[in-house]
Each structure stands twice: as structure tokens, then as C-alpha cells.
Write a protein that holds these residues in place. Structure first.
Motif, PDB file in Angstrom:
ATOM      1  N   THR A 382      43.639  61.684  43.194  1.00 11.07           N
ATOM      2  CA  THR A 382      42.666  61.285  44.255  1.00 11.07           C
ATOM      3  C   THR A 382      42.125  59.781  43.731  1.00 11.07           C
ATOM      4  O   THR A 382      41.082  59.426  44.298  1.00 11.07           O
ATOM      5  CB  THR A 382      41.637  62.212  44.245  1.00 11.07           C
ATOM      6  N   GLY A 383      42.641  59.508  42.804  1.00 13.87           N
ATOM      7  CA  GLY A 383      42.295  58.125  42.190  1.00 13.87           C
ATOM      8  C   GLY A 383      43.671  57.434  41.668  1.00 13.87           C
ATOM      9  O   GLY A 383      44.175  57.989  40.760  1.00 13.87           O
ATOM     10  N   TRP A 384      43.873  56.161  41.917  1.00 10.99           N
ATOM     11  CA  TRP A 384      44.815  55.265  41.558  1.00 10.99           C
ATOM     12  C   TRP A 384      44.528  53.757  41.438  1.00 10.99           C
ATOM     13  O   TRP A 384      43.379  53.444  42.017  1.00 10.99           O
ATOM     14  CB  TRP A 384      46.111  55.615  42.278  1.00 10.99           C
ATOM     15  N   LEU A 385      45.474  53.090  40.876  1.00 12.86           N
ATOM     16  CA  LEU A 385      45.388  51.643  41.071  1.00 12.86           C
ATOM     17  C   LEU A 385      46.271  51.090  42.294  1.00 12.86           C
ATOM     18  O   LEU A 385      47.392  51.365  42.420  1.00 12.86           O
ATOM     19  CB  LEU A 385      45.688  50.933  39.854  1.00 12.86           C
ATOM     20  N   GLY A 386      45.723  50.275  43.146  1.00 11.71           N
ATOM     21  CA  GLY A 386      46.462  49.902  44.278  1.00 11.71           C
ATOM     22  C   GLY A 386      45.586  49.166  45.592  1.00 11.71           C
ATOM     23  O   GLY A 386      44.585  49.725  45.510  1.00 11.71           O
ATOM     24  N   ALA A 387      46.312  48.423  46.144  1.00 11.00           N
ATOM     25  CA  ALA A 387      45.293  47.970  47.439  1.00 11.00           C
ATOM     26  C   ALA A 387      45.123  49.050  48.416  1.00 11.00           C
ATOM     27  O   ALA A 387      43.946  48.784  48.904  1.00 11.00           O
ATOM     28  CB  ALA A 387      46.330  46.673  47.957  1.00 11.00           C
ATOM     29  N   ASP A 388      45.750  50.100  48.385  1.00 14.77           N
ATOM     30  CA  ASP A 388      45.240  51.107  49.366  1.00 14.77           C
ATOM     31  C   ASP A 388      44.276  52.241  48.703  1.00 14.77           C
ATOM     32  O   ASP A 388      44.171  53.360  49.445  1.00 14.77           O
ATOM     33  CB  ASP A 388      46.484  51.727  50.062  1.00 14.77           C
ATOM     34  N   ALA A 389      43.988  51.882  47.609  1.00 14.95           N
ATOM     35  CA  ALA A 389      43.067  52.920  46.909  1.00 14.95           C
ATOM     36  C   ALA A 389      41.753  53.224  47.771  1.00 14.95           C
ATOM     37  O   ALA A 389      41.123  51.972  48.158  1.00 14.95           O
ATOM     38  CB  ALA A 389      42.943  52.664  45.440  1.00 14.95           C
ATOM     39  N   TYR A 390      41.168  54.204  47.845  1.00 14.06           N
ATOM     40  CA  TYR A 390      39.933  54.402  48.561  1.00 14.06           C
ATOM     41  C   TYR A 390      38.788  53.408  47.797  1.00 14.06           C
ATOM     42  O   TYR A 390      37.976  52.732  48.513  1.00 14.06           O
ATOM     43  CB  TYR A 390      39.515  55.700  48.745  1.00 14.06           C
ATOM     44  N   GLU A 391      38.484  53.692  46.790  1.00  9.67           N
ATOM     45  CA  GLU A 391      37.723  53.108  45.748  1.00  9.67           C
ATOM     46  C   GLU A 391      37.832  52.994  44.490  1.00  9.67           C
ATOM     47  O   GLU A 391      38.405  54.030  44.050  1.00  9.67           O
ATOM     48  CB  GLU A 391      36.247  53.509  46.179  1.00  9.67           C
ATOM     49  N   LEU A 392      37.888  51.861  43.664  1.00  5.66           N
ATOM     50  CA  LEU A 392      38.369  51.918  42.268  1.00  5.66           C
ATOM     51  C   LEU A 392      37.286  52.316  41.636  1.00  5.66           C
ATOM     52  O   LEU A 392      35.899  51.898  41.478  1.00  5.66           O
ATOM     53  CB  LEU A 392      38.366  50.413  41.821  1.00  5.66           C
ATOM     54  N   GLU A 393      37.383  53.630  40.628  1.00  2.00           N
ATOM     55  CA  GLU A 393      36.200  54.169  39.961  1.00  2.00           C
ATOM     56  C   GLU A 393      36.880  54.146  38.282  1.00  2.00           C
ATOM     57  O   GLU A 393      37.276  55.279  38.140  1.00  2.00           O
ATOM     58  CB  GLU A 393      36.039  55.347  40.456  1.00  2.00           C
ATOM     59  N   PRO A 394      36.681  53.390  37.714  1.00  2.00           N
ATOM     60  CA  PRO A 394      37.281  53.555  36.137  1.00  2.00           C
ATOM     61  C   PRO A 394      36.430  54.565  35.417  1.00  2.00           C
ATOM     62  O   PRO A 394      35.239  54.440  35.686  1.00  2.00           O
ATOM     63  CB  PRO A 394      37.261  52.227  35.679  1.00  2.00           C
ATOM     64  N   HIS A 395      36.911  55.250  34.669  1.00  2.00           N
ATOM     65  CA  HIS A 395      36.411  56.142  33.656  1.00  2.00           C
ATOM     66  C   HIS A 395      36.829  55.833  32.400  1.00  2.00           C
ATOM     67  O   HIS A 395      37.607  55.350  32.096  1.00  2.00           O
ATOM     68  CB  HIS A 395      36.908  57.701  34.066  1.00  2.00           C
ATOM     69  N   THR A 396      35.381  55.773  31.773  1.00  2.00           N
ATOM     70  CA  THR A 396      35.503  55.199  30.211  1.00  2.00           C
ATOM     71  C   THR A 396      34.699  56.414  29.416  1.00  2.00           C
ATOM     72  O   THR A 396      33.670  56.773  29.836  1.00  2.00           O
ATOM     73  CB  THR A 396      35.166  54.093  29.941  1.00  2.00           C
ATOM     74  N   ALA A 397      35.109  56.863  28.109  1.00  2.00           N
ATOM     75  CA  ALA A 397      34.380  57.576  27.287  1.00  2.00           C
ATOM     76  C   ALA A 397      34.417  57.085  26.070  1.00  2.00           C
ATOM     77  O   ALA A 397      35.534  56.408  25.512  1.00  2.00           O
ATOM     78  CB  ALA A 397      34.634  58.933  27.434  1.00  2.00           C
ATOM     79  N   ALA A 398      33.446  57.045  25.081  1.00  2.00           N
ATOM     80  CA  ALA A 398      33.483  56.976  23.568  1.00  2.00           C
ATOM     81  C   ALA A 398      33.292  58.039  22.972  1.00  2.00           C
ATOM     82  O   ALA A 398      32.515  58.921  23.128  1.00  2.00           O
ATOM     83  CB  ALA A 398      32.352  55.793  23.434  1.00  2.00           C
TER      84      ALA A 398
END
Length: 477
Positions: A382-398
Motif C-alpha cells: 500500500t506504499g511505494w516510491l514511484g510517480a503513481d504512488a497515491y501519497e508519499l509517507e516516509p516512516h522513520t523511527a529512532a
């Protein structure tokens, strides 16, 4: 008065092989002029073979004329080379009829066999002279059989001695020939494996291995590992792993572009003092822009995929940074990061959550994890990098681990065969922190032994920290 020479009686006409009538000058069957029979040749024509020149000091050997003839009425050589004094091409004396050979102990009366001129270290040993393929017929004919090319011959030795230029690819088969632009060895002609079919890289504090697997026709995964220094001089280690989306166009290019862009962004931002978690977020954005740019390339760039439905190139990304005692992870898609403590009695952990249909079902409380991942839709991302991605949602955690351990960064080609944190820890070799490259190879082998249905990529980062007391393996910052 001239003397006429009578032609010998012929048993067969040279033209039609019919027996002629005695005294006839012409064949009664075909009209062949029997008086014009050509003279018998003095010797038998033979095929020339290449023989090394004799030493300058050696005299030519005088071969006596044979006194016998074979069934075709042609003189047959009955004298062996060892029957006449002389020297071989190496300049050494030939053995006489009563003198045993110093190497074989055989004289002229010994059973004959293949004759080799010179020893294995002699220049003359480059050519082998064998009498015949059929040893039993050697005495009847004396002809030489043409030997197969010897790799020690000058022309072959020169080819092997021509080492590839520095930086040129070396053949994986003969280990000496240069690989041409078409992927074939110029020395032995062996087709070379594609560079991305299996990749390995090791730095002081990180190692990564990627393999095509057993079912895919190419490797659509990619990775980047590197190290740099923070402004205070302390080290920072980076590992980025990307998995191309097979249903998209040019997934191999997408994963390579994303891994390279994210790595370059981190190597630029971390030395400037950017917080590692912020740097990871910016790196994922940079990777997304690099993959988006592939969709804007002209149609000519897609000629190799002409028979495939064209859509935007896409990939997933997962990464880890070790810097300043922190472990930063970032991801988009279903590639994962696992924490495996050095003390295997301590709890292990999965540090990422998949962007997948199964994860959404579990998060919504509609299915438990076992039910969700058993569904055929489980790995739909449901998430990926690409021009047809619905919305970019980067996840980060420390995280700030309180004990030494190992960070496992991998694609689903590996975790499909070790899904839970406990299963992954069981698959990781006990000496993985001391030998990360060896351990990465072992994990790839674990996936291949399980079936290798997908490309497999894993990066291992040994995390060193002094124990600070009891507690969980990882504490979220």
C-alpha cells in the motif's frame, strides 16, 4: 639406335579398372591409352605438420630408403626415428637401436607408443607427435595424426598471458580473459553472469549481499552501504535496501536509482550535522524523486520493455543509520529491519511495520496476523516510491539499544522464509557480529534453500554498545 622401355603389365585399366587384354595399347572397355600410364611416385604424399625447428648445431638426419612396400605398392617407412643417430628439436641425442631411452628405459626394441619431443618443461613439448590414432596400425603406415591444439603452444600461451587491463572485468570461468561489451570472455568465450545477479559489498562496520534467487530472470533488488563521519568526528554507518515492484516497468532501474539517491543524500546531510532521523526522512524523499524521474524519460528509454504494459517504475525502500549511539530506521513498503541482540536469550524485535494489505487488516483489527499473512492478498503493498504512488509517507523511527546486537535490513525475499523476529534470529549465524559478510551470505543461502522464489537482499550492521543494565532490547526515542 634408341632403346625403348617396355611398360610393366597392368592388372587393371587405370581408367575403368577392367582387366586389359595382353598386348593391347588401349583399353577395350573405355579406350584408355595404356601406354601413357604415369610413372610410379617415388614416395607417398603426406600432410605437413608444424614441428619446432632443430637446434642450430644439429645436422640433418639422413633417412635410409625403405626396402619394403605396402599393399598399395608404395614404399612404407619401416625405420623409426630412434633407429638413426641424430638430435631432437630440443638439441638432445636421439636414442639408438641398442641404447635405452634415459627417461623411459626403452630402446628400439621396446614396444612403440606416442613419442613426445622434450620434457614437460621444454619448449619442444608444446607440440606432440603421435603416430596414429590407432596404435595397432602404426607399423603399417607410419603416418602422423594431427594433434589437438596444445594450450601450451605459443599462440595459446600468448592469449593467456595477455592479462586484462586494470579495472577490466575478468572472466569467471578461465579467470584470465577480458570480458567484452557483450558479456563474453575474449579468451574462452564463456558467457558471464549479469553483474546484478549476485552482488556483495563489505565495509568495516556493514556488509550486504543481493542475489537474483532461483525463480526470477533478473535481480530487481538493489542496495547501498557506506560510512561517513559526524561533525564531532564520530562514525556514521548507512545501509539502504530497495526492492523493485515487479508489476511496474523497469523495477531494476527504480531500485538502483532509489538506493543510490538515498545513500548520496545521507552522505551529504550527516556530515553537516543534520539529525540522523531528519536525514533519513530527506533521503527517502530524494529517493522518491529519483524514481519519479524515471517515469519522465522518453519512450526510447523503454525499448527493452516494448512488449510489456508501461506504467511508472516503482520500488520499496528500507534503510538504517547507526550514529551517535542511535539506531535510525526509515522505510516505505514492505522491506524490513530486525534487531537481533548478541545475547540470544534477550528479546529480538522487528523495528518496521509493513505498508501492505495484511498489515492494514491487522491494524484495523479485522484479522489476526496469522490470518492476514495467510491470505493471497497479504503481500499487496500500500506504499511505494514511484510517480503513481497515491501519497508519499516516509516512516522513520529512532532507537537507542542498551546492549550490543545486529541490525538486519532485508527485502521480503529473505523474511518470507524467516518472518517473525524469533525466526530471523534463529537464521542469523552466531558469529554474525564478527563476520557480517559471512552471515549475510548465510542468510541469502537460507532463503535459497527455502525455495528462492524472490530476489534476496540483506544488509547487516553490527551494533556495539556497552551494556547499561536490564531493559528491553530497543527503546524508542
Amino acid at each position: 639406335m634408341s632403346q625403348s622401355h617396355q611398360q610393366p603389365a597392368l592388372s587393371k585399366c587405370p581408367g575403368c579398372e577392367e582387366p586389359p587384354v595382353a598386348g593391347d595399347l588401349f583399353c577395350g572397355a573405355c579406350g584408355y591409352d595404356l601406354s601413357a600410364v604415369p610413372a610410379r611416385p617415388d614416395d607417398r604424399p603426406t600432410m605437413a605438420i608444424t614441428v619446432p625447428p632443430a637446434a642450430p648445431a644439429a645436422e640433418a638426419v639422413r633417412w635410409p630408403t625403405a626396402e619394403e612396400t605396402d599393399s598399395s605398392d608404395v614404399p612404407a617407412p619401416v625405420v623409426r626415428p630412434a633407429d638413426v643417430p641424430g638430435t631432437d628439436s630440443g638439441g638432445r641425442p636421439l636414442t639408438g637401436p641398442d641404447t635405452p631411452d634415459p627417461e623411459s628405459g626403452r630402446g628400439a626394441g621396446s614396444p612403440s607408443g606416442p613419442v613426445r619431443t622434450g620434457g614437460p618443461d621444454s619448449a619442444a613439448a608444446r607440440v606432440r607427435h603421435d603416430d596414429r590414432a590407432d596404435p595397432g596400425g602404426a607399423e603399417a603406415s607410419g603416418d602422423f595424426a594431427l594433434a589437438a591444439p596444445d594450450p601450451r603452444a605459443p599462440e595459446h600461451a600468448a592469449a593467456l598471458a595477455a592479462a586484462p587491463a586494470p579495472g577490466a572485468k575478468v572472466c569467471v570461468a578461465c579467470r584470465s580473459g577480458r570480458v567484452d561489451a557483450d558479456g563474453y570472455c575474449e579468451n574462452c568465450g564463456h558467457a558471464q553472469p549479469r553483474e546484478r545477479d549476485h552482488m556483495e559489498q563489505e565495509l568495516d562496520a556493514v556488509a550486504a549481499v543481493s542475489d537474483r534467487g532461483l525463480r526470477h530472470h533478473r535481480n530487481e533488488d538493489s542496495f547501498a552501504v557506506s560510512s561517513t563521519a559526524l561533525p564531532d568526528g564520530s562514525p556514521a554507518v548507512v545501509a539502504i535496501v530497495c526492492d523493485g515492484v515487479s508489476s511496474a516497468s523497469r523495477p531494476d532501474e527504480a531500485s538502483a536509482a532509489a538506493a543510490s539517491a538515498a545513500n548520496e543524500a545521507l552522505l551529504e546531510s550527516l556530515p553537516r550535522g543534520t539529525h540522523p532521523q531528519q536525514a533519513m526522512h530527506e533521503a527517502i524523499v530524494a529517493a522518491s524523486e529519483a524514481v519519479n524521474a524515471l517515469a519522465q524519460e522518453p519512450a526510447g528509454a523503454r525499448e527493452h520493455d516494448a512488449h510489456r504494459h508501461q506504467n511508472a517504475p516503482a520500488c520499496t525502500l528500507v534503510g538504517a543509520i547507526m550514529a551517535g549511539g542511535l539506531l535510525i530506521v526509515g522505510w516505505v513498503g514492505d522491506s524490513r529491519v530486525y534487531w537481533v541482540p548478541e545475547d540470544r536469550t534477550q528479546p529480538t524485535a522487528r523495528l518496521t511495520e509493513d505498508d501492505s494489505w495484511a498489515a492494514q487488516m491487522v491494524a484495523a483489527g479485522l484479522m489476526n496476523e496469522a490470518e492476514a499473512y495467510a491470505d493471497e492478498r497479504a503481500h499487496a503493498i500500500t506504499g511505494w516510491l514511484g510517480a503513481d504512488a497515491y501519497e508519499l509517507e516516509p516512516h522513520t523511527a529512532a532507537f537507542k539499544p542498551d546492549r550490543p546486537g545486529l541490525v538486519v535490513v532485508c527485502t521480503d525475499g529473505l523474511w518470507n522464509y524467516a518472518e517473525s523476529a524469533e525466526e530471523m534470529a534463529a537464521a542469523v549465524p552466531a558469529d554474525a557480529r564478527r563476520q557480517p559478510l559471512h552471515a549475510a551470505r548465510a542468510l541469502v543461502g537460507h532463503a535459497l534453500d527455502g525455495g528462492g522464489h524472490d530476489n534476496v537482499t540483506v544488509a547487516l550492521l553490527p551494533f556495539a554498545v556497552r551494556p547499561q543494565g536490564a531493559g528491553s532490547a530497543c527503546d524508542t526515542v
